[in-house]
Scaffold this motif. Structure first.
Motif, PDB file in Angstrom:
ATOM      1  N   ASP A 161     -46.978 112.422  75.717  1.00  0.00           N
ATOM      2  CA  ASP A 161     -47.352 112.467  74.300  1.00  0.00           C
ATOM      3  C   ASP A 161     -47.999 113.797  73.933  1.00  0.00           C
ATOM      4  O   ASP A 161     -47.782 114.325  72.840  1.00  0.00           O
ATOM      5  CB  ASP A 161     -48.302 111.318  73.967  1.00  0.00           C
ATOM      6  CG  ASP A 161     -47.631 109.959  74.082  1.00  0.00           C
ATOM      7  OD1 ASP A 161     -46.494 109.814  73.592  1.00  0.00           O
ATOM      8  OD2 ASP A 161     -48.231 109.045  74.668  1.00  0.00           O
ATOM      9  N   ASP A 167     -41.479 110.539  72.800  1.00  0.00           N
ATOM     10  CA  ASP A 167     -40.338 109.774  72.303  1.00  0.00           C
ATOM     11  C   ASP A 167     -39.042 110.149  73.017  1.00  0.00           C
ATOM     12  O   ASP A 167     -37.947 109.848  72.534  1.00  0.00           O
ATOM     13  CB  ASP A 167     -40.179 109.981  70.793  1.00  0.00           C
ATOM     14  CG  ASP A 167     -39.889 111.437  70.435  1.00  0.00           C
ATOM     15  OD1 ASP A 167     -40.051 112.323  71.302  1.00  0.00           O
ATOM     16  OD2 ASP A 167     -39.497 111.695  69.280  1.00  0.00           O
ATOM     17  N   SER A 169     -37.769 108.876  75.637  1.00  0.00           N
ATOM     18  CA  SER A 169     -37.076 107.650  75.996  1.00  0.00           C
ATOM     19  C   SER A 169     -38.074 106.508  75.919  1.00  0.00           C
ATOM     20  O   SER A 169     -39.258 106.717  75.662  1.00  0.00           O
ATOM     21  CB  SER A 169     -36.498 107.729  77.416  1.00  0.00           C
ATOM     22  OG  SER A 169     -37.548 107.647  78.378  1.00  0.00           O
ATOM     23  N   ARG A 170     -37.603 105.309  76.182  1.00  0.00           N
ATOM     24  CA  ARG A 170     -38.526 104.188  76.348  1.00  0.00           C
ATOM     25  C   ARG A 170     -39.415 104.455  77.548  1.00  0.00           C
ATOM     26  O   ARG A 170     -39.005 105.085  78.526  1.00  0.00           O
ATOM     27  CB  ARG A 170     -37.747 102.897  76.580  1.00  0.00           C
ATOM     28  CG  ARG A 170     -37.048 102.343  75.367  1.00  0.00           C
ATOM     29  CD  ARG A 170     -36.214 101.128  75.755  1.00  0.00           C
ATOM     30  NE  ARG A 170     -36.991 100.138  76.505  1.00  0.00           N
ATOM     31  CZ  ARG A 170     -36.449  99.131  77.203  1.00  0.00           C
ATOM     32  NH1 ARG A 170     -35.123  99.005  77.265  1.00  0.00           N
ATOM     33  NH2 ARG A 170     -37.218  98.274  77.837  1.00  0.00           N
ATOM     34  N   LYS A 171     -40.642 103.947  77.483  1.00  0.00           N
ATOM     35  CA  LYS A 171     -41.574 104.143  78.583  1.00  0.00           C
ATOM     36  C   LYS A 171     -41.640 102.935  79.512  1.00  0.00           C
ATOM     37  O   LYS A 171     -42.128 103.046  80.641  1.00  0.00           O
ATOM     38  CB  LYS A 171     -42.981 104.440  78.034  1.00  0.00           C
ATOM     39  CG  LYS A 171     -43.055 105.724  77.205  1.00  0.00           C
ATOM     40  CD  LYS A 171     -44.445 105.915  76.646  1.00  0.00           C
ATOM     41  CE  LYS A 171     -44.525 107.180  75.802  1.00  0.00           C
ATOM     42  NZ  LYS A 171     -45.856 107.381  75.200  1.00  0.00           N
ATOM     43  N   GLU A 172     -41.156 101.794  79.057  1.00  0.00           N
ATOM     44  CA  GLU A 172     -41.270 100.571  79.827  1.00  0.00           C
ATOM     45  C   GLU A 172     -40.024 100.346  80.681  1.00  0.00           C
ATOM     46  O   GLU A 172     -38.934 100.812  80.355  1.00  0.00           O
ATOM     47  CB  GLU A 172     -41.464  99.355  78.902  1.00  0.00           C
ATOM     48  CG  GLU A 172     -42.640  99.464  77.947  1.00  0.00           C
ATOM     49  CD  GLU A 172     -42.344 100.307  76.710  1.00  0.00           C
ATOM     50  OE1 GLU A 172     -41.139 100.555  76.440  1.00  0.00           O
ATOM     51  OE2 GLU A 172     -43.307 100.738  76.053  1.00  0.00           O
ATOM     52  N   ASP A 173     -40.214  99.602  81.774  1.00  0.00           N
ATOM     53  CA  ASP A 173     -39.095  99.093  82.590  1.00  0.00           C
ATOM     54  C   ASP A 173     -38.167 100.203  83.071  1.00  0.00           C
ATOM     55  O   ASP A 173     -36.943 100.063  83.065  1.00  0.00           O
ATOM     56  CB  ASP A 173     -38.286  98.051  81.799  1.00  0.00           C
ATOM     57  CG  ASP A 173     -39.143  96.886  81.332  1.00  0.00           C
ATOM     58  OD1 ASP A 173     -40.011  96.444  82.112  1.00  0.00           O
ATOM     59  OD2 ASP A 173     -38.952  96.428  80.186  1.00  0.00           O
ATOM     60  N   TYR A 174     -38.752 101.283  83.525  1.00  0.00           N
ATOM     61  CA  TYR A 174     -37.941 102.432  83.948  1.00  0.00           C
ATOM     62  C   TYR A 174     -36.957 102.064  85.049  1.00  0.00           C
ATOM     63  O   TYR A 174     -35.754 102.354  84.943  1.00  0.00           O
ATOM     64  CB  TYR A 174     -38.852 103.568  84.418  1.00  0.00           C
ATOM     65  CG  TYR A 174     -38.108 104.696  85.079  1.00  0.00           C
ATOM     66  CD1 TYR A 174     -37.374 105.594  84.314  1.00  0.00           C
ATOM     67  CD2 TYR A 174     -38.123 104.864  86.461  1.00  0.00           C
ATOM     68  CE1 TYR A 174     -36.673 106.646  84.913  1.00  0.00           C
ATOM     69  CE2 TYR A 174     -37.429 105.904  87.067  1.00  0.00           C
ATOM     70  CZ  TYR A 174     -36.718 106.790  86.290  1.00  0.00           C
ATOM     71  OH  TYR A 174     -36.025 107.813  86.884  1.00  0.00           O
ATOM     72  N   ARG A 177     -34.145  99.874  83.898  1.00  0.00           N
ATOM     73  CA  ARG A 177     -33.188 100.628  83.085  1.00  0.00           C
ATOM     74  C   ARG A 177     -32.312 101.529  83.947  1.00  0.00           C
ATOM     75  O   ARG A 177     -31.113 101.661  83.715  1.00  0.00           O
ATOM     76  CB  ARG A 177     -33.940 101.462  82.038  1.00  0.00           C
ATOM     77  CG  ARG A 177     -34.562 100.632  80.922  1.00  0.00           C
ATOM     78  CD  ARG A 177     -35.151 101.508  79.843  1.00  0.00           C
ATOM     79  NE  ARG A 177     -36.438 102.094  80.212  1.00  0.00           N
ATOM     80  CZ  ARG A 177     -36.680 103.381  80.351  1.00  0.00           C
ATOM     81  NH1 ARG A 177     -35.708 104.263  80.185  1.00  0.00           N
ATOM     82  NH2 ARG A 177     -37.881 103.826  80.664  1.00  0.00           N
ATOM     83  N   THR A 244     -36.327 111.899  82.262  1.00  0.00           N
ATOM     84  CA  THR A 244     -36.672 110.887  81.264  1.00  0.00           C
ATOM     85  C   THR A 244     -38.129 110.513  81.450  1.00  0.00           C
ATOM     86  O   THR A 244     -38.873 111.195  82.168  1.00  0.00           O
ATOM     87  CB  THR A 244     -35.729 109.658  81.421  1.00  0.00           C
ATOM     88  OG1 THR A 244     -35.953 108.755  80.345  1.00  0.00           O
ATOM     89  CG2 THR A 244     -35.927 108.958  82.746  1.00  0.00           C
ATOM     90  N   GLY A 246     -40.801 107.584  82.763  1.00  0.00           N
ATOM     91  CA  GLY A 246     -40.767 106.416  83.627  1.00  0.00           C
ATOM     92  C   GLY A 246     -41.759 106.487  84.757  1.00  0.00           C
ATOM     93  O   GLY A 246     -42.776 107.183  84.678  1.00  0.00           O
TER      94      GLY A 246
END
Length: 359
Positions: A161, A167, A169-174, A177, A244, A246
């Motif tokens: 951040d 932003d 990628s998503r930060k959860e469940d790397y 994914r 990414t 994660g």
């Protein structure tokens, strides 16, 4: 005195523009956006089987580097040049060594694909043990190995951040994914049945460790994707195409999985850079990272298994591109890629058995 380059290096087969480059349009674009001076000389840099990289020397002795996707049909979401450029631009002000980001082009008409340009960094890329032995003595290799892990720890200390990458990628469940993404791409490149790899895939899905805070994960962190300076330090980290957000332990697991040492019973490739004498043992790499980050490494074997599984999936894609004629096979042991898929799969199973003897 400044040495003026000759005409652009032609493609040896066609005698025209270098493969992947349109000299006229890109010369004009570089003059406008980067400030280079014609004529330009292009040299394709060896070592990668994915994105294409060119060193460009201009008439005044300036040197820059251009990156573009491989030619041919590409997998969805792969080879995003804008993403790579964004990452090195964001990390530039941090203590993570990256080349300076200079410009990016989204107009495929210029060379046939999007591309970006970065500053050239002096040093050597250590693709193999022979490269390391030719460039550095054993104490220097030890220093490079320690700095290699220190740089990784510094990358994982960066708050996404705070550098404008929150932003990305998503930060959860790397891990979940990644399992989905790479298995899908593996299946798109499959050429034979691999029941053991499928069993590894199922075990990894069912045993994902609890994920910590998301950090920038390089995704392919190895010495062959860094530049080592003459003073035996990491001068720059390259090839951010699959980076990414994660779990940072994924990078560390990948380092361990791709860091064979002399005497190992199972190795995916005997030419790996870390096979040269002087480089630290894996236990020292772990200790260095733990000391720098304070991370809990009790689940590291999961990440080693996952990294070997991922290597098998990625190399299968490279193997398929060779078979489909998307990459030149001249001087390449194509079936060696298939061997690497099999070896990485077995190494993943070995790591799993350290955690789960019933596997």
């Amino acid at each position: 005195m400044t040495q003026v380059p000759g005409p652009p290096e032609p493609d040896p087969e066609t005698g025209g523009d270098p493969a992947g480059i349109r000299v006229g349009p890109v010369t004009e674009w570089l003059a406008e956006h980067v400030g280079t001076t014609a004529p330009l000389r292009f040299e394709r840099l060896a070592g990668g089987h994915s994105n294409l990289t060119y060193r460009i020397d201009d008439a005044e002795g300036r040197r820059v580097v251009l990156r573009r996707p491989p030619e041919g049909e590409l997998l969805p979401t792969a080879h995003d040049m804008g993403r790579e450029h964004r990452l090195i631009e964001a990390l530039g002000p941090t203590d993570v060594p990256v080349p300076e980001a200079l410009a990016t082009c989204t107009d495929a008409a210029v060379i046939g694909a999007p591309f970006y340009v970065m500053a050239h960094v002096d040093g050597v890329v250590l693709h193999t043990a022979a490269d390391a032995e030719a460039a550095f003595d054993e104490p220097e290799r030890a220093r490079i190995g320690r700095d290699f892990i220190d740089v990784l720890a510094r990358l994982h200390a960066v708050d996404p951040d705070a550098v404008g990458l929150g932003d990305l990628s998503r930060k959860e469940d790397y891990i979940a994914r990644q399992l989905k993404t790479w298995w899908r791409q593996y299946e798109a490149s499959r050429t034979a049945s691999d029941p053991l790899l499928g069993q590894v895939n199922e075990w990894l899905h069912g045993n994902i460790p609890e994920q910590g805070p998301a950090r920038v994960v390089h995704g392919d962190y190895r010495l062959g994707n860094t530049i080592s300076s003459p003073d035996a330090r990491i001068a720059a980290v390259l090839d951010w195409e699959i980076a990414t957000l994660g779990d940072p332990l994924a990078d560390l697991g990948y380092v361990l999985a791709t860091w064979p040492r002399p005497g190992d019973e199972h190795v995916a490739t005997t030419s790996a850079t870390s096979m040269a004498a002087g480089f630290p043992e894996r236990a020292e790499l772990l200790a260095t990272y733990e000391s720098a980050t304070g991370a809990d490494l009790s689940s590291i074997d999961y990440y080693v298994a996952w990294a070997n599984w991922k290597t098998a999936c990625i190399v299968q894609g490279v193997y398929r591109r060779y078979l489909d004629g998307q990459l030149s096979t001249e001087g390449v042991d194509v079936e060696g890629f298939r061997h690497t898929v099999e070896a990485a799969t077995e190494l993943a199973a070995i790591a799993i058995r350290r955690v789960d003897p019933t596997f």
